[in-house]
Design a protein around this motif. Structure first.
Motif, PDB file in Angstrom:
ATOM      1  N   GLY A   1      17.267  13.010 101.968  1.00  0.00           N
ATOM      2  CA  GLY A   1      18.510  13.445 101.371  1.00  0.00           C
ATOM      3  C   GLY A   1      18.443  13.456  99.871  1.00  0.00           C
ATOM      4  O   GLY A   1      17.650  12.787  99.241  1.00  0.00           O
ATOM      5  N   THR A   2      19.335  14.196  99.253  1.00  0.00           N
ATOM      6  CA  THR A   2      19.314  14.334  97.811  1.00  0.00           C
ATOM      7  C   THR A   2      19.774  13.088  97.099  1.00  0.00           C
ATOM      8  O   THR A   2      19.563  12.945  95.908  1.00  0.00           O
ATOM      9  N   ASP A   3      20.424  12.186  97.802  1.00  0.00           N
ATOM     10  CA  ASP A   3      20.860  10.955  97.159  1.00  0.00           C
ATOM     11  C   ASP A   3      19.821   9.859  97.290  1.00  0.00           C
ATOM     12  O   ASP A   3      20.116   8.689  97.124  1.00  0.00           O
ATOM     13  N   GLY A   4      18.598  10.210  97.568  1.00  0.00           N
ATOM     14  CA  GLY A   4      17.509   9.256  97.477  1.00  0.00           C
ATOM     15  C   GLY A   4      17.372   8.323  98.650  1.00  0.00           C
ATOM     16  O   GLY A   4      16.908   7.210  98.505  1.00  0.00           O
ATOM     17  N   PHE A   5      17.806   8.733  99.849  1.00  0.00           N
ATOM     18  CA  PHE A   5      17.683   7.859 101.007  1.00  0.00           C
ATOM     19  C   PHE A   5      16.242   7.812 101.475  1.00  0.00           C
ATOM     20  O   PHE A   5      15.510   8.774 101.400  1.00  0.00           O
ATOM     21  N   GLY A   6      15.897   6.693 102.054  1.00  0.00           N
ATOM     22  CA  GLY A   6      14.645   6.582 102.792  1.00  0.00           C
ATOM     23  C   GLY A   6      13.428   6.767 101.933  1.00  0.00           C
ATOM     24  O   GLY A   6      13.245   6.096 100.956  1.00  0.00           O
ATOM     25  N   GLY A   7      12.616   7.747 102.299  1.00  0.00           N
ATOM     26  CA  GLY A   7      11.320   7.879 101.681  1.00  0.00           C
ATOM     27  C   GLY A   7      10.431   6.758 102.152  1.00  0.00           C
ATOM     28  O   GLY A   7      10.531   6.285 103.262  1.00  0.00           O
ATOM     29  N   MET A   8       9.529   6.321 101.301  1.00  0.00           N
ATOM     30  CA  MET A   8       8.799   5.123 101.636  1.00  0.00           C
ATOM     31  C   MET A   8       9.825   4.012 101.747  1.00  0.00           C
ATOM     32  O   MET A   8      10.787   3.995 101.004  1.00  0.00           O
ATOM     33  N   PRO A   9       9.662   3.101 102.659  1.00  0.00           N
ATOM     34  CA  PRO A   9      10.655   2.068 102.836  1.00  0.00           C
ATOM     35  C   PRO A   9      10.975   1.393 101.520  1.00  0.00           C
ATOM     36  O   PRO A   9      10.113   0.871 100.842  1.00  0.00           O
ATOM     37  N   GLY A  10      12.240   1.459 101.165  1.00  0.00           N
ATOM     38  CA  GLY A  10      12.668   0.745  99.987  1.00  0.00           C
ATOM     39  C   GLY A  10      12.583   1.543  98.712  1.00  0.00           C
ATOM     40  O   GLY A  10      12.820   1.023  97.636  1.00  0.00           O
TER      41      GLY A  10
ATOM     42  N   LEU B   1      17.846  -1.138  97.585  1.00  0.00           N
ATOM     43  CA  LEU B   1      18.549  -0.402  98.628  1.00  0.00           C
ATOM     44  C   LEU B   1      19.328   0.753  98.037  1.00  0.00           C
ATOM     45  O   LEU B   1      19.849   0.667  96.913  1.00  0.00           O
ATOM     46  N   THR B   2      19.440   1.823  98.795  1.00  0.00           N
ATOM     47  CA  THR B   2      20.339   2.902  98.404  1.00  0.00           C
ATOM     48  C   THR B   2      21.775   2.460  98.658  1.00  0.00           C
ATOM     49  O   THR B   2      22.038   1.433  99.295  1.00  0.00           O
ATOM     50  N   ALA B   3      22.711   3.243  98.165  1.00  0.00           N
ATOM     51  CA  ALA B   3      24.122   2.915  98.375  1.00  0.00           C
ATOM     52  C   ALA B   3      24.457   2.890  99.867  1.00  0.00           C
ATOM     53  O   ALA B   3      25.190   2.007 100.341  1.00  0.00           O
ATOM     54  N   SER B   4      23.902   3.833 100.618  1.00  0.00           N
ATOM     55  CA  SER B   4      24.171   3.877 102.049  1.00  0.00           C
ATOM     56  C   SER B   4      23.539   2.703 102.774  1.00  0.00           C
ATOM     57  O   SER B   4      24.129   2.131 103.694  1.00  0.00           O
TER      58      SER B   4
END
Length: 753
Positions: free
Chosen positions: A593-602, A624-627
C-alpha cells in the motif's frame, strides 16, 4: 664509615614496550603495520553501522532473547517462548547481550559481528606468524581483510562471523599443541570447535580432519600419546558441542519452546536433518526419516498470514536455499542472469563448479591460484624434513581446511548465502601469506624454483583479470590494470633474478611489490565498495557486484533513491531493473500500500528507510505502521488474561510486532510454515483455556498456496480452516483494516467455539 651506594631503580613501567613498537626479534615495521591493518578492519566492518537494519528472521529472536533469560537460552523466536529458531542459538547470544547492554537497536545487533571480525584478523595474524613468520602473517591478514566476502561477512548479523572466529581460535590452539606437545592447547581447541558448533552446528566439525591430521603428523610426542591427546580433546569437543542439544532433549517438552524445523520436536532432528542432510539433497540424500521438515519448501513469509502485507510481512518472497529472506524479484533476476556477471565457469551458486562461478568467486576466490601453488610447493619442498617440521604442518593444516570446506560447499547447497564462504576465505588468506613468503625465499635462493613465484603471480593475475572482466560495467579499467601489474611483476622479477645485475635487490623488491599489487588490487576494488552506497553490503554477505547484483553502479541511499555514482561504475540498472523505476513510496506501495504497510517485516510506514542490502539485514527498521499500531492497540486492550495478543499463520506477519514492542504474538508453522506447532488440537486448547483470543489471517491466502498440496496439508492450514469456520470475524473498521478480498482479517475466538 662505609657508604652504601644504591643503584638507581628505574621507575615502574619504564621497561614496558609501547604498543606501537614491534616486539624484540621482529622488524620495526611489523607492529605499526599490524595496527594499520587492524584499524582498516574496524573501519571496513563498522562503516555505516549507524544505518544498520534488522535481519528479517534472526532479529525477532534477539528481541525475544532480551525479554527473558529463558528465551535467551533456547533462542526463542517469539517472546512467549512458543517456538525456537530453526538454528542453534549460540551465534545470537553475543547479539542479545549487546542489545541488553546498549538497548535493542540495529547497530547493537551488528556490533558483535564487527568485533568478531577484528578479532578474526588478529587471530589469523597470530596463527600465521607462529607458523611462517611476521611477513607472511602481515600478508595473510591483509589478504583476509581485502577479501570481499570477509568484509561483507562481518557486517552481517548471521551465524558465520562467530563461527569463523571460533574456527580460527581452534586452529591457533591446535598449532600451539602441535608445536609444544602439550595437552591443554588441544583441549582448548576442542572447546573452540564446540562453541563453533553452537554457532553453525555440524559445519564446525568439517574442520576436524585438518586439526586432527596436523596433531597426528607433527606433534613431538609418541604416537600413543598423540592418539590419547586427540581422544581426550574429542571428548571435550563433543561435550561442548552437544551441551545445548542435551539440555533441550532432557527438558520436558511442556517446559520449553517447540524446536523449529522438526516434526518431532527434537533438537537432534533440527541439527542433523533440517540443517545438515537437507543441504545435500542434490546428492540424493533425504532427511525425510530424520524427523525434520524440508528446508526447501519455502518460507513462512509467504504463509497464510502474509496476505497483502498490510499488517505484517510481504507475501512476495520465495525460498532461497532454505531461507526465504530473498525477494522473488531478486531471485528471479539471478536466475535470468539480469545484471549479473558474464558468468564464467560454474555460473551461479548451484552445481559442483559453483565455487568457480562469478557469483562466489568474485566474493571469495581471487586467491585460488596462488593458494593452490603454495600448498603444492609447501608440501613437496618440505619432503625429507623431520616429522615435526613446523612449516609443513602449517601447509597441511590450512590446505586440508581449504580442501574440506571447498568440497563440502561444492556438494552442498549455498543458495545465495554468500557469507558461507567466509570460512573458505580464511585458509586462502593464510596460504597466500605463507605461500608468498615461501616462494620469495625460493626466488632469492635462485635455481629452477625461482621461477615459481613469477608463475604463481601470473596465474593469479590472469584469474583475477578473468573474474573482473566478467563484470564489464563495473570499473572497466580494473581487468586491464590487473594485467598490467601482473606483466610488470613478471618483467621485474625476471630481470632481477639473482646474479643478473648489481641492482638485483631493488628490482626484486619492486617486483615483489608489483606482485602483491597484482594479486590484491582486484579483491580490494570489491572490498572498498562498502563505502559506495551503490553497493555497500547485503544481508547475504556479498560486497560490490556479484552474480546476484552484477556490475551495476546503482546508488541506494537511505531513501532508496536510485541513480549512478561516477566512481562506482555501472549502468544504473541493478535494483531499478529488478523492481522497476520506483522511489521510496513506490517501493513501499509494492509491499502493501501507498501508506507504507508491510514490505519486509517491520519496514513500517517510515519513508526513506528499509530496502534491501542494508548493513546487517534486509531493510527492517523495527517500527510499526499506523495500521499495525492500531491493530496491536485493539488486540492488547482486549487481551485480558490471554498469554498472546494474537496468533498469525506467518512468522513474517508476527515479526514487526515482535521487533517494535516485544509483543507476545504466536506464529504458527515455524519458519517453513509446515512445522506441526501448534497442532489443531493444541491451538483449540489455547483458545479454550483463555490463552488466545485473536487470530490474524491473510485474506484468501493459506500456506497451501505457497507449499502446494491439497486442503489441510499442514496444521497451520487446518487451524486456518477452523478459525474461519468457528471464530467471529472482527469488523475491519474496528482496528483500522479494510474489507478488500486480499486484506488480512482479524478473528476473535472464544472458549467453546
Amino acid at each position: 664509615m662505609a657508604t652504601t651506594v644504591l643503584a638507581a631503580t628505574p621507575p615502574s613501567g619504564t621497561g614496558r614496550r609501547p604498543p606501537w613498537r614491534s616486539p624484540e626479534g621482529e622488524p620495526g615495521y611489523a607492529r605499526p603495520a599490524l595496527i594499520v591493518v587492524t584499524v582498516l578492519a574496524a573501519v571496513l566492518y563498522a562503516w555505516g553501522i549507524n544505518h544498520s537494519e534488522y535481519h528479517t528472521f534472526y532479529a525477532n529472536a534477539v528481541r525475544s532473547m532480551t525479554e527473558s533469560w529463558k528465551a535467551f537460552f533456547y533462542g526463542s523466536f517469539d517472546p512467549g517462548n512458543s517456538i525456537t529458531l530453526d538454528k542453534l542459538p549460540g551465534f545470537l547470544w553475543p547479539q542479545a547481550l549487546s542489545a541488553r547492554i546498549f538497548g535493542f537497536h540495529p547497530w547493537a545487533l551488528t556490533l558483535p559481528q564487527v568485533l568478531e571480525g577484528v578479532a578474526s584478523v588478529l587471530v589469523l595474524y597470530r596463527a600465521v606468524r607462529r607458523w611462517a613468520g611476521v611477513n607472511a602473517a602481515l600478508v595473510a591478514a591483509t589478504a583476509f581483510l581485502l577479501t570481499p566476502v570477509a568484509v561483507g561477512l562481518f557486517r552481517t548479523a548471521v551465524e558465520d562471523p562467530a563461527f569463523t572466529l571460533c574456527m580460527l581460535l581452534a586452529a591457533d590452539a591446535t598449532q600451539r599443541a602441535a608445536q609444544s606437545g602439550r595437552l591443554r592447547p588441544l583441549l582448548l581447541a576442542g572447546v573452540w570447535v564446540g562453541l563453533g558448533f553452537q554457532a553453525k552446528m555440524l559445519e564446525a566439525w568439517a574442520v576436524l580432519p585438518a586439526l586432527a591430521l596436523v596433531h597426528l603428523l607433527s606433534a613431538p610426542l609418541p604416537l600413543r600419546r598423540r592418539l590419547v591427546h586427540l581422544g581426550v580433546s574429542t571428548l571435550v569437543m563433543t561435550a561442548v558441542s552437544a551441551s545445548w542439544i542435551l539440555a533441550v532433549t532432557l527438558t520436558p517438552a511442556q517446559d520449553r519452546p517447540y524446536v523449529d524445523g522438526t516434526t518431532d520436536n527434537s533438537a537432534v532432528s533440527m541439527v542433523v536433518g533440517y540443517n545438515f542432510l537437507n543441504r545435500f539433497s542434490s546428492l540424493g540424500i533425504s532427511a525425510a526419516s530424520t524427523g525434520s521438515v524440508s528446508a526447501t519448501q519455502g518460507g513462512g513469509a509467504g504463509g497464510a498470514g502474509s496476505g497483502g502485507g498490510r499488517y505484517g510481512g510481504s507475501g512476495d518472497r520465495e525460498d532461497h536455499g532454505g531461507r526465504s529472506d530473498v525477494p522473488k524479484a531478486w531471485a528471479g533476476a539471478q536466475r535470468a542472469g539480469e545484471g549479473g556477471g558474464r558468468g564464467g565457469w560454474g555460473g551461479g551458486q548451484d552445481g559442483w563448479s559453483k565455487m568457480f562461478g562469478a557469483s562466489l568467486a568474485s566474493q571469495t576466490g581471487w586467491l585460488y591460484p596462488i593458494a593452490a601453488v603454495a600448498v603444492v610447493c609447501g608440501l613437496l619442498w618440505r619432503r625429507g624434513t623431520p616429522r615435526t617440521d613446523r612449516i609443513r604442518s602449517g601447509f597441511v593444516l590450512w590446505g586440508t581446511w581449504l580442501a574440506t570446506y571447498f568440497l563440502v560447499f561444492s556438494a552442498g547447497s549455498v543458495g545465495g548465502h554468500t557469507y558461507y564462504m567466509g570460512i573458505v576465505a580464511v585458509p586462502l588468506a593464510a596460504l597466500t601469506g605463507a605461500g608468498i613468503a615461501l616462494l620469495w625465499g625460493a626466488y632469492r635462493a635462485g635455481g629452477r624454483r625461482a621461477w615459481v613465484l613469477p608463475g604463481a603471480v601470473a596465474a593469479t593475475a590472469a584469474w583475477s583479470a578473468y573474474l573482473a572482466a566478467a563484470f564489464p560495467s563495473f570499473l572497466p579499467w580494473l581487468a586491464p590494470a590487473v594485467g598490467v601489474l601482473g606483466l610488470a611483476a613478471l618483467v621485474l622479477l625476471a630481470r632481477a633474478r639473482p646474479g643478473r645485475a648489481p641492482t638485483v635487490g631493488r628490482l626484486a623488491l619492486a617486483g615483489l611489490a608489483a606482485s602483491l599489487a597484482a594479486v590484491l588490487i582486484a579483491p580490494s576494488a570489491w572490498a572498498v565498495q562498502v563505502f559506495n552506497p551503490a553497493y555497500g553490503s547485503t544481508g547475504m554477505g556479498s560486497v560490490g557486484p556479484s552474480g546476484r547484483s552484477g556490475g551495476q553502479g546503482l546508488v541506494r541511499s537511505a531513501a532508496v533513491r536510485t541513480g549512478r555514482l561516477p566512481w562506482g561504475g555501472g549502468t544504473g540498472r541493478g535494483y531499478q531493473a529488478t523492481f522497476g523505476n520506483r522511489a521510496t513510496a513506490d517501493h513501499q506501495a509494492t509491499r502493501g500500500g501507498t501508506d507504507g504497510f508491510g514490505g519486509m517485516p517491520g519496514t513500517g510506514g517510515t519513508r526513506g528507510t528499509g530496502g534491501f542490502g542494508g548493513f546487517g539485514g534486509f531493510g527492517l527498521n523495527g517500527r510499526l505502521t499506523a495500521s499495525q499500531r492500531e491493530l496491536l492497540d485493539y488486540t492488547t486492550a482486549r487481551q485480558d488474561s490471554a498469554a498472546y495478543v494474537f496468533a498469525t499463520t506467518s512468522w513474517s506477519t508476527a515479526s514487526p510486532y515482535i521487533l517494535a514492542t516485544g509483543a507476545h504474538v504466536l506464529p504458527l508453522g515455524g519458519f517453513s510454515g509446515s512445522v506441526p506447532f501448534p497442532t489443531e488440537a493444541g491451538f483449540r486448547h489455547l483458545v479454550d483455556a483463555g490463552k488466545l483470543r485473536f487470530v490474524l489471517l491473510g485474506g484468501g491466502r493459506g500456506t497451501r498456496a505457497v507449499f502446494g498440496g491439497g486442503k489441510g496439508t499442514t496444521d497451520a492450514d487446518r487451524i486456518t480452516d477452523w478459525v474461519q469456520s468457528a471464530c467471529t470475524r472482527v469488523p475491519a473498521s474496528a482496528y483500522g483494516g479494510t474489507d478488500s478480498a486480499t486484506a488480512p482479517t482479524l478473528y476473535r475466538c472464544a472458549p467453546g467455539d
